[in-house]
Design an enzyme around this catalytic site. Structure first.
Site, PDB file in Angstrom:
ATOM      1  N   GLU A   1     -13.312  -8.518   0.452  1.00  0.00           N
ATOM      2  CA  GLU A   1     -12.957  -9.091  -0.846  1.00  0.00           C
ATOM      3  C   GLU A   1     -13.787 -10.335  -1.118  1.00  0.00           C
ATOM      4  O   GLU A   1     -13.895 -11.214  -0.261  1.00  0.00           O
ATOM      5  CB  GLU A   1     -11.464  -9.452  -0.850  1.00  0.00           C
ATOM      6  CG  GLU A   1     -11.023 -10.320  -2.006  1.00  0.00           C
ATOM      7  CD  GLU A   1      -9.688 -10.991  -1.771  1.00  0.00           C
ATOM      8  OE1 GLU A   1      -9.433 -12.030  -2.413  1.00  0.00           O
ATOM      9  OE2 GLU A   1      -8.891 -10.510  -0.941  1.00  0.00           O
TER      10      GLU A   1
ATOM     11  N   LYS B   1       0.327  -7.521  -1.974  1.00  0.00           N
ATOM     12  CA  LYS B   1      -0.166  -8.680  -1.237  1.00  0.00           C
ATOM     13  C   LYS B   1       0.989  -9.666  -1.099  1.00  0.00           C
ATOM     14  O   LYS B   1       1.409 -10.282  -2.078  1.00  0.00           O
ATOM     15  CB  LYS B   1      -1.340  -9.305  -1.994  1.00  0.00           C
ATOM     16  CG  LYS B   1      -1.819 -10.627  -1.433  1.00  0.00           C
ATOM     17  CD  LYS B   1      -2.933 -11.189  -2.314  1.00  0.00           C
ATOM     18  CE  LYS B   1      -3.299 -12.602  -1.919  1.00  0.00           C
ATOM     19  NZ  LYS B   1      -4.410 -13.133  -2.748  1.00  0.00           N
TER      20      LYS B   1
END
Length: 200
Positions: free
Chosen positions: A32, A121
């Protein structure tokens, strides 16, 4: 999808491919680039071009549907956010991307699921804690994965795995601006080993 996601906050386009190769060689399959990094969409494109067949490349700290579209154009397959925004989740799903919205309460978790997310998340994970995540796990759908982010490192990754985490986001314990690719690769190998041993 069981993933350790390398979070390269602050990475620059000039170093991102070398670090990406070191991560992939260490067994990390998702990377990411947070959008508050320098020139993040260029870094996403470079990673997608160099490693898209080995790793799922994602954009992080994605707050708007416009940024979802820009990340998609750059080659990102993952959309990671610190918050739960139904519009961002829906936009990612409609583009065939995998959203990881940030959730800190069960209410946010179920809001994200209703918008189409199947990966959550858990952020900040150290605030919710492993015991708190276990309580969530008892009520969340079985096919929805929890990915702790924030305070996850080599000292507690095994405990998160044992508690049923579907993966983890690894930030400053793995990469800090200025780190060499070799240093990042060495940390990644150790974190991968810990995860693999405890998540069998």
């Amino acid at each position: 999808m069981t993933e350790l996601i390398a979070i390269l906050r602050g990475v620059t386009p000039g170093e991102v491919v070398g670090i990406g190769h070191a991560l992939a060689d260490a067994g990390i399959t998702a990377i990411e680039v947070p959008l508050n990094s320098p020139d993040p969409f260029t870094s996403v494109r470079l990673l997608a071009d160099a490693l898209g067949d080995r790793c799922a490349i994602g954009a992080g700290t994605v707050l708007t549907t416009e940024d979802v579209g820009r990340a998609h154009e750059a080659g990102a397959r993952l959309i990671v956010a610190p918050n739960c925004d139904a519009a961002v989740i829906t936009a990612a799903v409609e583009l065939g991307m995998t959203p990881y919205p940030g959730v800190a309460t069960p209410t946010e978790a179920f809001t994200a699921i209703a918008a189409g997310a199947r990966h959550l998340k858990l952020f900040p994970a150290d605030a919710v804690g492993i015991s708190g995540a276990g309580a969530w796990r008892a009520v969340l759908p079985k096919d929805v994965g929890l990915l702790p982010v924030g305070g996850v490192d080599a000292t507690n990754l095994a405990a998160w795995a044992a508690a049923g985490a579907a993966g983890a986001g690894l930030g400053s314990c793995l990469y800090r601006p200025g780190d060499t690719a070799d240093a990042v690769g060495a940390r990644a190998r150790e974190l991968r080993r810990i995860w693999d041993e405890k998540s069998q």
